[in-house]
Structure formats: C-alpha cells, structure tokens
Design a protein around this motif. Structure first.
Motif, short mmCIF file in Angstrom:
data_model
loop_
_atom_site.label_atom_id
_atom_site.label_comp_id
_atom_site.label_asym_id
_atom_site.label_seq_id
_atom_site.Cartn_x
_atom_site.Cartn_y
_atom_site.Cartn_z
N LYS A 261 4.84 -14.64 6.50
CA LYS A 261 4.35 -13.34 6.95
C LYS A 261 4.58 -13.14 8.44
CE LYS A 261 2.51 -10.72 4.81
NZ LYS A 261 3.01 -9.57 4.00
N LEU A 262 4.58 -14.22 9.22
CA LEU A 262 4.90 -14.09 10.63
C LEU A 262 6.28 -13.48 10.79
CD1 LEU A 262 4.34 -16.61 13.50
CD2 LEU A 262 6.64 -15.75 13.11
N ALA A 263 7.24 -13.96 10.02
CA ALA A 263 8.61 -13.43 10.11
C ALA A 263 8.65 -11.96 9.70
CB ALA A 263 9.55 -14.26 9.25
N GLU A 264 7.91 -11.61 8.63
CA GLU A 264 7.89 -10.22 8.18
C GLU A 264 7.28 -9.30 9.23
OE1 GLU A 264 6.06 -9.75 4.40
OE2 GLU A 264 7.20 -11.37 3.45
N HIS A 265 6.12 -9.71 9.77
CA HIS A 265 5.47 -8.88 10.78
C HIS A 265 6.32 -8.78 12.04
CE1 HIS A 265 1.85 -8.27 8.53
NE2 HIS A 265 1.49 -9.53 8.54
N CYS A 266 7.00 -9.87 12.40
CA CYS A 266 7.88 -9.84 13.56
C CYS A 266 8.99 -8.81 13.38
CB CYS A 266 8.47 -11.24 13.79
SG CYS A 266 9.66 -11.36 15.14
N ALA A 275 9.02 -11.84 20.33
CA ALA A 275 10.02 -12.58 21.11
C ALA A 275 11.08 -13.25 20.26
CB ALA A 275 9.31 -13.62 21.99
N ILE A 276 10.83 -13.46 18.96
CA ILE A 276 11.81 -14.14 18.11
C ILE A 276 12.45 -13.17 17.11
CG2 ILE A 276 10.81 -16.45 18.34
CD1 ILE A 276 9.42 -15.98 15.64
N TRP A 277 12.34 -11.87 17.39
CA TRP A 277 12.93 -10.85 16.51
C TRP A 277 14.44 -11.08 16.40
CZ3 TRP A 277 16.59 -6.97 16.75
CH2 TRP A 277 16.54 -6.00 15.75
N ASP A 278 14.97 -10.85 15.20
CA ASP A 278 16.41 -10.99 14.96
C ASP A 278 16.86 -9.84 14.08
OD1 ASP A 278 18.91 -11.95 13.47
OD2 ASP A 278 18.64 -13.57 14.93
N GLU A 279 17.98 -9.26 14.41
CA GLU A 279 18.46 -8.11 13.64
C GLU A 279 18.80 -8.47 12.20
OE1 GLU A 279 23.12 -8.48 15.15
OE2 GLU A 279 21.91 -6.72 15.69
N GLY A 280 18.91 -9.78 11.92
CA GLY A 280 19.19 -10.22 10.56
C GLY A 280 17.98 -10.17 9.64
N GLY A 281 16.79 -9.82 10.19
CA GLY A 281 15.60 -9.67 9.36
C GLY A 281 14.82 -10.96 9.21
N PRO A 282 13.78 -10.95 8.39
CA PRO A 282 12.93 -12.14 8.22
C PRO A 282 13.68 -13.42 7.87
CG PRO A 282 11.86 -10.22 7.26
CD PRO A 282 13.24 -9.77 7.65
N PRO A 283 14.69 -13.39 6.97
CA PRO A 283 15.39 -14.64 6.68
C PRO A 283 16.05 -15.26 7.92
CG PRO A 283 15.87 -13.02 4.98
CD PRO A 283 15.15 -12.29 6.08
N ALA A 284 16.64 -14.41 8.76
CA ALA A 284 17.28 -14.91 9.98
C ALA A 284 16.24 -15.45 10.95
CB ALA A 284 18.09 -13.80 10.64
N ILE A 285 15.08 -14.79 11.03
CA ILE A 285 14.01 -15.26 11.91
C ILE A 285 13.55 -16.64 11.49
CG2 ILE A 285 11.63 -14.83 12.66
CD1 ILE A 285 12.29 -11.79 12.39
N PRO A 551 -0.18 -7.87 13.10
CA PRO A 551 0.50 -8.63 14.15
C PRO A 551 1.79 -7.95 14.59
CG PRO A 551 -0.24 -10.10 12.40
CD PRO A 551 -0.46 -8.71 11.90
N PHE A 552 2.06 -7.99 15.88
CA PHE A 552 3.28 -7.45 16.49
C PHE A 552 3.37 -5.92 16.41
CE2 PHE A 552 4.65 -11.71 14.83
CZ PHE A 552 4.73 -12.35 16.06
N ASP A 553 2.23 -5.23 16.22
CA ASP A 553 2.29 -3.76 16.22
C ASP A 553 1.94 -3.19 17.60
OD1 ASP A 553 -0.45 -4.00 16.47
OD2 ASP A 553 -0.94 -2.79 14.71
N GLY A 554 1.89 -4.07 18.60
CA GLY A 554 1.54 -3.65 19.95
C GLY A 554 0.12 -3.98 20.34
N TYR A 555 -0.67 -4.49 19.40
CA TYR A 555 -2.05 -4.86 19.70
C TYR A 555 -2.07 -6.07 20.62
CZ TYR A 555 -6.72 -6.86 19.04
OH TYR A 555 -7.96 -7.39 19.25
#
Length: 585
Positions: A261-266, A275-285, A551-555
C-alpha cells in the motif's frame, strides 16, 4: 495484590497510578455521562502517558458535539498504569537501574533480528533468557510477578469504576451543599441529582475503550463481568484465544500488505509528495525499494562525523527497525520512510541514522540520582530522569504479563523447537516476523506462574453489545480477528475503517469517530445487520468507514491542522482526531 485472598500475598497491596481528564460538565449536570477507562495496549503500555498525551482529544471525540441532543453526554476520561508498569508500584523491572537497562537494550540491538547473521538467533536466545530467568525468579519472590496477568487487571478496572462511583456520589453532595436554599421544584431537582449520582455499590457500570492488547483486556473484562458492560469498544483486535494459548500466531497475516500500500499511495500522491515516486507505477516503486534493501544488506552505509554527531553506520537491521515502527502509523510516517529509502538508494544514510539516534533511551547520559543511591538497586528512583519521564511501553512488564497469561508448558520448549516457531512467524511476515518471534522467547524460562489466570473461551452476552473496530489492513491485529472475536459476543458489532495502520486512530476518519461517539452516547452500533461481508460465521451490526486523508496526499503530520474536509462541520472533533493521530503512541 491478590483479589482472591488465597495466596501468600493475600495481605499485600499494589498502588495503581491513575489520571483523569475531567468532563466539561459537573457530575450534577444531567448530561454528565460518567467515566470511560482507556488502555493503550502492549501489554505493558502506560495508560497514564496515554491520557496525558491524548486524553483531552478522546474526551472531545466521545462527548457531545455541536448539534447535541437533549440526552447528550459528557465523559470523564480515565487511564491507568497496570500493575508493575511505569508509575504504578511496585515497579516491575528486570534491571537494577535505567543505565543497565539501556546498555542491555543497545547490546540487544547489536545482535540484530533473528536471521540478521549466523549468530543472531543464538545470541538473542541466550540474552533474553538471561534477563527472564533471574527477573522472573526475583519478582516472583517479591510477589508481584504472580499477580500481573490480565485477570486481576480486569478486576482492577472494576475497582476503578467502584471508586469512581463512590467519588461521584460524594462530589454531588459537595456541590449541592454549596447551593442556596431550594424551592419545592429545586428540591425535586436535588432529589433527582442525588438519585442519578448515587454510588451503585458492587454494580457500577463499565465504559471502556481499549487498543491492541487492550482489546484482550477488554474481551476478558466483558467475559468475566458481562452484566456490568455499559459500553465497550475494542479497537485493533488481537485474537484473545491465540494470545492466551501463548501463540501470538494470528497477528502478522496482513503485515506485508502495508508495504504494498505504501507503493500504491506513493504513486497516487505524485512526485512532489513522495520521494520514491517512479513513473513506472507501484511495481517499479517496489522493485526500486527491493534493489535498495538488497544493496543495504550486503553494503552497510558509513556516515562521517559532523559538527553534532560522531561517525555512524546504518544497516539493513536498522532499516527493519524503522519499518517495524512506521507500519503502525502510515499516514504519519510513510513520508519519512520514503525519504529514508530515497536517501539510501543514493548511499546516504543520514535520515536513517538520525531516526536511530532518536530511539535511544532518554537520560542515557545522565548520572543516577542521589535517591537511587539511598533506595538501592531496582528501586523506582533508579529509573527516574531529570524530566520525570518514564517509558511509554515497558518490555519487562510485557514479559511479565504475556508470560503469565500464556500456558506454563513453554518452560519445556527447547531451543530447536523455539527456532521452528520463529521460522513460522518469519514466514508469515518478511517485515516483522523476526522481531515478533522474540516476544515469546522470555516465556521459555519464565518461572513465575500467575495465581489468577483467565482460562475461559471469550464467549458471553453482555448487558450492552460490544463494538469491535479495526482498520482494513492492520500490521499486528488483522481485520479477520475482529470477526473471530465478535462471533463470541452476542449482538456485537464490527466497525471497519478502510485504511492501513494499527487501530482506528492510526488513520484519519471522521466517519469512524462519529460512529464511536454515537456508540458511547447511545449504545447504538454502527451500520446494519449483515452490513459487512466476512468469511466467518458472524452476522451482526457492521459498517465500513472511509478516510478523510491518505498517505502522500500532502498531509503533514508535523504541520498545521488541515482544513475541515468538504461537507464536515464539527471542527472540534476534526481537531481532536488530528491531535490524537499525532499524540499517540
């Protein structure tokens, strides 16, 4: 100390530290709703610390809101340090002073989790058993270790309500005595107040909100004293039967899902927020995180000295310690996790090293007090710090409570048998299994056996139905446990919060808090019968609540309180919910 009065400690007592956040109305007000007792979990958590940090937020959440009805209620919030914990006396400790305890803790961290090295299990087996062997014998000789299982603590809660009822009656009389002479109508009101506030000796009703292990304590309370239950919310549900059997084996089924879920929310939060966002989506993260952690296992990162700190090194074991903490509070701690992982991917261990330093015991560099020299080793004075702070969770008390609640046959468990048990838990969770297994290790040499141990099946019909609450993905008390436990209590309800984290306050959901408030106000369970689909033979009142922030929505958990969500009007509840999320643990 011994409620049953049949042991060698029959004439001994314990001093229970209690804190009360007073209701905003006096006991004479018809809107006064009595006391609600909290337990933070653990076992071994400090309820005093819990109330001091967040009790006023709980009071706001449970008490009547801005659109209060004529029968709205306002509550006292009470919490306490269970037997042996923090400010209660006698203090349960396995070390002569806080410096010895801190040194041991640092040495244990150096051993690493099971599997960290070829010797980590062997070292932990010897180290924890060294503590437990001597500690359990000494504290049994003093008496306390035989009287700190969950059953007597449940009885302590009953006594807290009895003493509160006694105080309520006397407080009402005191307030009434200060009023001027009354008219006939006022005399009738006076009689109503006296009747309403009278101490119902031996039959005071219980109102309770317990978290994590507090759900085990609450289930024990509800089974032993079902006729007294007026309100009971069990939040973050442990499987009480598994716990009492000494298993701790129904906790980690959903743990590793939280990292997914961390990867999904990211990904949903975007590059600016994660900070670990990747344009490849959750699998790439996730692939990037796996690459970073694999590199850290083989190549620890060195950190040169700077103007404030000496040189340091961070390892895979350090990262696992961080991950074990952050999975409890994703909305608050996922951004830190992402920042740490990003830095590690660039071979920078600064943020992780800073976090590790923050986890060191308070007052480690302070000398012991003069009073410690006077009172001697193992005295409470030897654990005091200049700021007066104590531990929010005592692992020594955890051992004393958990080993007392479990069966005594674990003394026969061999090293090889325990390793197989640890391997099973490690198979359940890559993230937390190794650390979770060590909780039961001291019980293999815990010599103190409880005088009073609950041995029931956690099934009963309470005066008012119990409400079980859980997040959808909880790292240590999975949602499935809520249904397992609710099945044993006639008419129980389940509140499911669609978030990740441990207990409802780990997320931010006005829906959940309104449902819990309504339950305490009226006893009404949320939702409708059959309102939640589940795999178990449970059909009761159920409702699913969404969340207002993710998580990661700016809060920013360290920033200003965000604006009320669209459509919400209860600013006080919103600020209390944000405050509670930030205050606990």
């Amino acid at each position: 100390m011994d409620w049953q009065g049949t042991s060698a400690e029959a004439n001994k007592t314990v001093d229970i530290a209690i804190v009360k956040v007073e209701a905003t109305v006096p006991v004479t007000d018809p809107k006064y709703g009595g006391a609600v007792v909290l337990n933070p979990g653990g076992p071994g958590g400090s309820g005093v610390g819990q109330a001091l940090r967040g009790g006023h937020h709980v009071r706001t959440i449970l008490s009547a809101g801005p659109s209060e009805a004529s029968d709205a209620k306002y509550f006292d919030i009470i919490s306490f340090d269970p037997r042996g914990v923090n400010a209660s006396r006698p203090l349960f400790t396995c070390f002569p002073d806080r410096i010895e305890a801190a040194i041991y803790g640092l040495e244990e961290e150096a051993h690493g989790y099971i599997g960290t090295s070829d010797t980590s299990f062997d070292n932990l087996w010897a180290s924890k058993r060294a503590v437990a062997d001597g500690c359990s014998r000494r504290m049994a000789d003093e008496g306390l270790a035989k009287h700190m299982s969950t059953a007597p603590v449940a009885r302590d809660i009953v006594e807290i309500f009895e003493r509160h009822g006694e105080w309520r009656e006397e407080e009402a009389k005191r307030l009434l005595s200060s009023l001027p002479a009354m008219s006939t109508s006022s005399s009738q009101e006076r009689s109503a107040i006296i009747s309403r506030t009278a101490w119902t000796k031996g039959a005071e009703k219980l109102q309770y909100w317990g978290f994590s292990y507090g759900s085990i304590l609450g289930a024990t309370l509800a089974t032993m004293y079902p006729e007294r239950i007026h309100r009971a919310v069990l939040d973050g549900i442990a499987d009480s039967r598994d716990y009492m059997a000494g298993g701790w084996s129904t906790n980690l089924q959903d743990t590793d899902l939280i990292f997914l879920k961390l990867a999904e929310h990211c990904w949903e939060g975007g590059k600016d927020n994660c900070a670990i966002w990747d344009e490849g989506g959750p699998p790439a993260i996730l692939m990037n995180v796996e690459r970073t952690t694999t590199d850290l296992v083989a190549n620890p990162i060195s950190i040169p000295a700077d103007g404030s700190h000496g040189p340091a090194m961070v390892t895979w074991n350090d990262l696992r310690r961080l991950i074990r903490e952050i999975v409890y509070w994703p909305i608050r701690d996922f951004p830190l996790t992402a920042q740490v992982l990003h830095e590690l991917s660039e071979r920078n261990g600064t943020s992780l090293a800073t976090w590790i330093r923050s986890q060191r015991p308070a007052g480690l560099g302070e000398p012991l007090s003069k009073q410690c020299e006077v009172d001697g080793p193992y005295s409470p004075a030897c654990f005091a710090t200049k700021d007066g702070g104590g531990p929010l969770l005592s692992w020594e008390a955890t051992y004393g409570i958990a080993c007392s609640d479990g069966p005594g046959d674990r003394l026969n468990q061999t090293k090889a048998e325990f390793r197989k048990y640890a391997d099973r838990l490690m198979a359940q969770s890559k993230l937390m299994g190794a650390g979770w297994a060590t909780i039961q290790l001291p019980c293999t040499v815990w010599h103190a056996r409880p005088h009073w141990r609950y041995e029931g099946d956690f099934r009963n019909t309470t005066a008012v139905p119990v409400l079980f609450a859980s997040t959808s993905i909880d790292p240590v008390t999975p949602l499935a446990n809520a249904f397992r436990m609710a099945e044993g209590f006639e008419g129980a309800g389940v509140l499911q919060q669609d978030s990740e984290g441990h207990s409802t306050y780990s997320g931010i959901s006005m829906c959940s808090m309104r449902a819990i408030r309504e339950y305490f106000q009226s006893g009404t369970l949320p939702g409708k019968v059959g309102g939640l689909e589940n795999e178990y033979e449970w059909v009761g009142y159920g409702m699913e609540c969404g969340v207002d922030r993710k998580p990661f929505d700016g809060y920013d958990a360290r920033g200003a309180v965000p604006n009320l969500p669209e459509g919400e009007t209860d600013k006080d509840m919103w600020e209390a919910l944000i405050g509670l999320n930030r205050a606990w643990p």
